[in-house]
Design a protein around this motif. Structure first.
Motif, PDB file in Angstrom:
ATOM      1  N   MET A 166      29.625   2.702 -41.540  1.00 48.21           N
ATOM      2  CA  MET A 166      29.701   4.178 -42.220  1.00 48.21           C
ATOM      3  C   MET A 166      30.392   5.425 -41.440  1.00 48.21           C
ATOM      4  N   ASP A 167      30.976   6.201 -42.147  1.00 51.25           N
ATOM      5  CA  ASP A 167      31.688   7.288 -41.431  1.00 51.25           C
ATOM      6  C   ASP A 167      30.768   8.571 -41.327  1.00 51.25           C
ATOM      7  N   ASP A 168      31.385   9.509 -40.523  1.00 46.39           N
ATOM      8  CA  ASP A 168      30.487  10.628 -40.346  1.00 46.39           C
ATOM      9  C   ASP A 168      29.827  11.313 -41.509  1.00 46.39           C
ATOM     10  N   TYR A 169      30.454  11.363 -42.648  1.00 51.14           N
ATOM     11  CA  TYR A 169      29.944  11.913 -43.747  1.00 51.14           C
ATOM     12  C   TYR A 169      28.724  11.308 -44.363  1.00 51.14           C
ATOM     13  N   ASP A 170      28.874   9.803 -44.485  1.00 45.79           N
ATOM     14  CA  ASP A 170      27.724   9.093 -44.934  1.00 45.79           C
ATOM     15  C   ASP A 170      26.583   9.125 -44.148  1.00 45.79           C
ATOM     16  N   LEU A 171      27.022   9.184 -42.619  1.00 48.05           N
ATOM     17  CA  LEU A 171      25.770   9.143 -41.645  1.00 48.05           C
ATOM     18  C   LEU A 171      25.115  10.593 -41.790  1.00 48.05           C
ATOM     19  N   GLY A 172      25.710  11.337 -41.928  1.00 51.76           N
ATOM     20  CA  GLY A 172      25.119  12.727 -42.080  1.00 51.76           C
ATOM     21  C   GLY A 172      24.325  12.932 -43.514  1.00 51.76           C
ATOM     22  N   ARG A 173      25.077  12.356 -44.468  1.00 54.41           N
ATOM     23  CA  ARG A 173      24.166  12.697 -46.130  1.00 54.41           C
ATOM     24  C   ARG A 173      22.902  11.840 -45.784  1.00 54.41           C
ATOM     25  N   GLU A 174      23.040  10.490 -45.013  1.00 55.34           N
ATOM     26  CA  GLU A 174      21.766   9.799 -44.992  1.00 55.34           C
ATOM     27  C   GLU A 174      20.789  10.369 -44.084  1.00 55.34           C
ATOM     28  N   GLN A 175      21.168  11.118 -43.125  1.00 60.85           N
ATOM     29  CA  GLN A 175      20.397  11.764 -42.196  1.00 60.85           C
ATOM     30  C   GLN A 175      19.584  13.127 -42.871  1.00 60.85           C
ATOM     31  N   PHE A 176      20.569  13.899 -43.190  1.00 63.84           N
ATOM     32  CA  PHE A 176      20.020  14.956 -44.171  1.00 63.84           C
ATOM     33  C   PHE A 176      18.919  14.495 -45.184  1.00 63.84           C
ATOM     34  N   ARG A 177      19.195  13.507 -45.939  1.00 66.49           N
ATOM     35  CA  ARG A 177      18.253  12.862 -46.931  1.00 66.49           C
ATOM     36  C   ARG A 177      16.977  12.429 -46.458  1.00 66.49           C
ATOM     37  N   LYS A 178      16.920  11.985 -45.202  1.00 67.44           N
ATOM     38  CA  LYS A 178      15.903  11.541 -44.641  1.00 67.44           C
ATOM     39  C   LYS A 178      14.878  13.000 -44.266  1.00 67.44           C
ATOM     40  N   MET A 179      15.760  13.970 -43.664  1.00 64.90           N
ATOM     41  CA  MET A 179      15.036  15.148 -43.257  1.00 64.90           C
ATOM     42  C   MET A 179      14.819  16.262 -44.332  1.00 64.90           C
ATOM     43  N   VAL A 180      15.665  16.107 -45.472  1.00 67.85           N
ATOM     44  CA  VAL A 180      15.235  17.096 -46.385  1.00 67.85           C
ATOM     45  C   VAL A 180      14.659  16.756 -47.670  1.00 67.85           C
ATOM     46  N   GLY A 181      14.396  15.345 -47.840  1.00 66.61           N
ATOM     47  CA  GLY A 181      14.174  14.832 -49.178  1.00 66.61           C
ATOM     48  C   GLY A 181      15.152  14.718 -50.229  1.00 66.61           C
ATOM     49  N   ASP A 182      14.955  13.576 -51.102  1.00 68.58           N
ATOM     50  CA  ASP A 182      15.960  13.494 -51.840  1.00 68.58           C
ATOM     51  C   ASP A 182      16.296  14.746 -53.000  1.00 68.58           C
ATOM     52  N   ASP A 183      15.268  15.243 -53.575  1.00 68.20           N
ATOM     53  CA  ASP A 183      15.454  16.206 -54.523  1.00 68.20           C
ATOM     54  C   ASP A 183      16.338  17.386 -54.032  1.00 68.20           C
ATOM     55  N   LYS A 184      15.813  17.897 -52.877  1.00 65.65           N
ATOM     56  CA  LYS A 184      16.357  18.957 -52.361  1.00 65.65           C
ATOM     57  C   LYS A 184      17.788  18.950 -51.635  1.00 65.65           C
ATOM     58  N   ILE A 185      18.071  17.726 -51.194  1.00 66.45           N
ATOM     59  CA  ILE A 185      19.501  17.384 -50.664  1.00 66.45           C
ATOM     60  C   ILE A 185      20.540  17.480 -51.661  1.00 66.45           C
ATOM     61  N   ASP A 186      19.975  16.910 -52.892  1.00 67.05           N
ATOM     62  CA  ASP A 186      20.895  16.929 -53.949  1.00 67.05           C
ATOM     63  C   ASP A 186      21.160  18.484 -54.268  1.00 67.05           C
ATOM     64  N   ALA A 187      20.292  19.064 -54.754  1.00 66.54           N
ATOM     65  CA  ALA A 187      20.397  20.527 -55.065  1.00 66.54           C
ATOM     66  C   ALA A 187      21.368  21.421 -54.018  1.00 66.54           C
ATOM     67  N   LEU A 188      20.782  20.974 -52.806  1.00 62.97           N
ATOM     68  CA  LEU A 188      21.633  21.863 -51.810  1.00 62.97           C
ATOM     69  C   LEU A 188      23.360  21.542 -51.721  1.00 62.97           C
ATOM     70  N   MET A 189      23.336  20.320 -51.908  1.00 64.22           N
ATOM     71  CA  MET A 189      24.912  19.675 -51.683  1.00 64.22           C
ATOM     72  C   MET A 189      25.658  20.143 -52.886  1.00 64.22           C
ATOM     73  N   ALA A 190      25.013  20.246 -54.084  1.00 60.04           N
ATOM     74  CA  ALA A 190      25.601  20.637 -55.243  1.00 60.04           C
ATOM     75  C   ALA A 190      25.991  21.995 -55.153  1.00 60.04           C
ATOM     76  N   ARG A 191      25.043  22.901 -54.592  1.00 59.88           N
ATOM     77  CA  ARG A 191      25.145  24.344 -54.399  1.00 59.88           C
ATOM     78  C   ARG A 191      26.456  24.700 -53.328  1.00 59.88           C
ATOM     79  N   PHE A 192      26.431  23.750 -52.262  1.00 62.46           N
ATOM     80  CA  PHE A 192      27.474  24.017 -51.449  1.00 62.46           C
ATOM     81  C   PHE A 192      28.892  23.537 -52.053  1.00 62.46           C
TER      82      PHE A 192
END
Lengths: 124, 124, 124, 124, 124, 124
Positions: free
Chosen positions: F1-27
């Protein structure tokens, strides 16, 4: 090339061969991971971006660093700004943005650091 | 022309006729001396300087303001940067200097303010 | 008198004849425009204002500078505060505002600079 | 015991007997009230709190100080962090939080101070 | 009286009976220990100090808070400054120190908060 | 996995599935490159590091952000700290480091944001 190699190449162009090796060796002696991350992230991911030319990016960087009072990176960025084609007068103008928007004392502290950089660059 | 008149003229060019009158009236309602000094010093003495072009000075200003988290002036400077010829992409690149050198959270806070400025500029 | 002459006169009163000449010469050697703007704006437009007495303005200035960690201007303002009639005890009390509202470490850094100023003023 | 005595005891445990006496004497020489308040408030009221262990509190303190660039307290807190059980590697990880969230230059400035602390601790 | 009781008494004098109860209740609802420490340390140990009069201490506090952009405490301190005898004009002059030494945008952000405080104090 | 995929996985674990998708979409809606770099650098390169446990890193992050007053990232990090196992009491203790070392007003501003986060998490 990965981020680290891209960053090393990018800093080499902006800092010069001699200085970059000394700087990297110094970072690595204190904290090798810091050296690796600064090169990969700041050098490889951010300084390699396009959109605005290197000189403008250098002037912007100086503004961020002078506003925050980050001494070591400010001195390095004065050096890189000159290598990226900024004249001393253009650096002054960037610093006047700092004076207006972060206060004259921030520009004063920055000018003292700029003077040190210019002295170090002056031929003996 | 004295500093105040020079500053008023300078801001008028960068902010537009309608907005500058509203902004000046608002400053004057809170603290007339602040309105006078901002126009004379920031507008008349600093923004009228040469050396680097207006767009570059706008990008530098954004960097100082985002690094310090100064909300009101940041929003005004996003507006002025666009009027001074900066594209949204160029503003992003200036903000990436903030991310590298003052942290990603400073860029995040700034992007939220940029979004408000762009929304206000959008045709209804 | 224009802003520059007013500012030069104002600083002369607050810093003393010998020190102001040395300081102005040093500013001018690094960046003549900075010397001019600091004198005209900070000295001529801001320090010449009334409303609160010079000693109170000095104590307020120290608070702004200590909170931001602006070393060079902080040292100058310690000197000016004493010349404007502030006792060391009054300077301490201003710095306790910094301790409460910007943290004890900001007061510590400022006290180290105050000590340097007091040492330089002490008769040999 | 009152706050001052509690604080003195707390700092003694975290800084060591020799260093704490030298530090207190130095504070008292500049501003005795500062010495008293730092010991009573920072030492006696805040460092004596529970809830998170001393090592974690040291790492958190380092983050606050590095983000703000408060040199003197940062150096003392590097020393106390090591005495509170933090390894150099753990201090590095705390500083990477600073790099991500306050920019790499803040970590750089902090590493230079950490190096000074480690040099002073090294056996001759 | 211990620090807490001294601090509560001190804040009561500077904030007024109604507002202090509402503020303390609000602090206690979020974090009771914060309410206790703010009252004991900021109120009981720092605001009870002598050396400079309350009005000057209020102006100094405003300068620290405006330079740092600490919104909630800044608004409370505008209120306390007025209760401690500062006129709006004197508050403006304190803020002009912020403009000169931390930049005009810091004064702008502070003026917006001052306006909110004045509006809340105005009779309906 | 590259940095982006690792980061997405890491945030998903720490923020939760619903919130991370909303946050990423907003960014991504504001500035897609910012979304990419935050995920890759802050998530993939920095949050994936070891050395100190996730909870400690969360408390350290909160300290950096509260000291700097970075609102949006502070709220996200309060949420992540709770998901990483920090109790409200442990977050309070981290914030008391901010009070001691960056001033009580920085803790106050942070508590107001913590309250918003806790309200948003509370079951309706």
């Amino acid at each position: 090339m990965d981020d680290y190699d891209l960053g090393r190449e990018q800093f080499r162009k902006m800092v010069g061969d001699d200085k970059i090796d000394a700087l990297m060796a110094r970072f690595a002696a204190v904290c090798p991971d810091f050296q690796r991350e600064v090169v990969a992230v700041v050098g490889g991911r951010i300084w390699t971006r396009g959109g605005i030319d290197l000189k403008t990016r250098s002037l912007c960087s100086i503004c961020v660093l002078a506003a925050q009072g980050r001494t070591n990176a400010l001195k390095l960025n004065f050096d890189m700004a000159i290598n990226n084609g900024a004249s001393i007068e253009e650096i002054f103008e960037a610093l006047f943005r700092v004076a207006a928007y972060a206060g004259f004392p921030a520009m004063w502290d920055a000018l003292v650091k700029l003077e040190e950089v210019l002295d170090a660059r002056a031929p003996a």
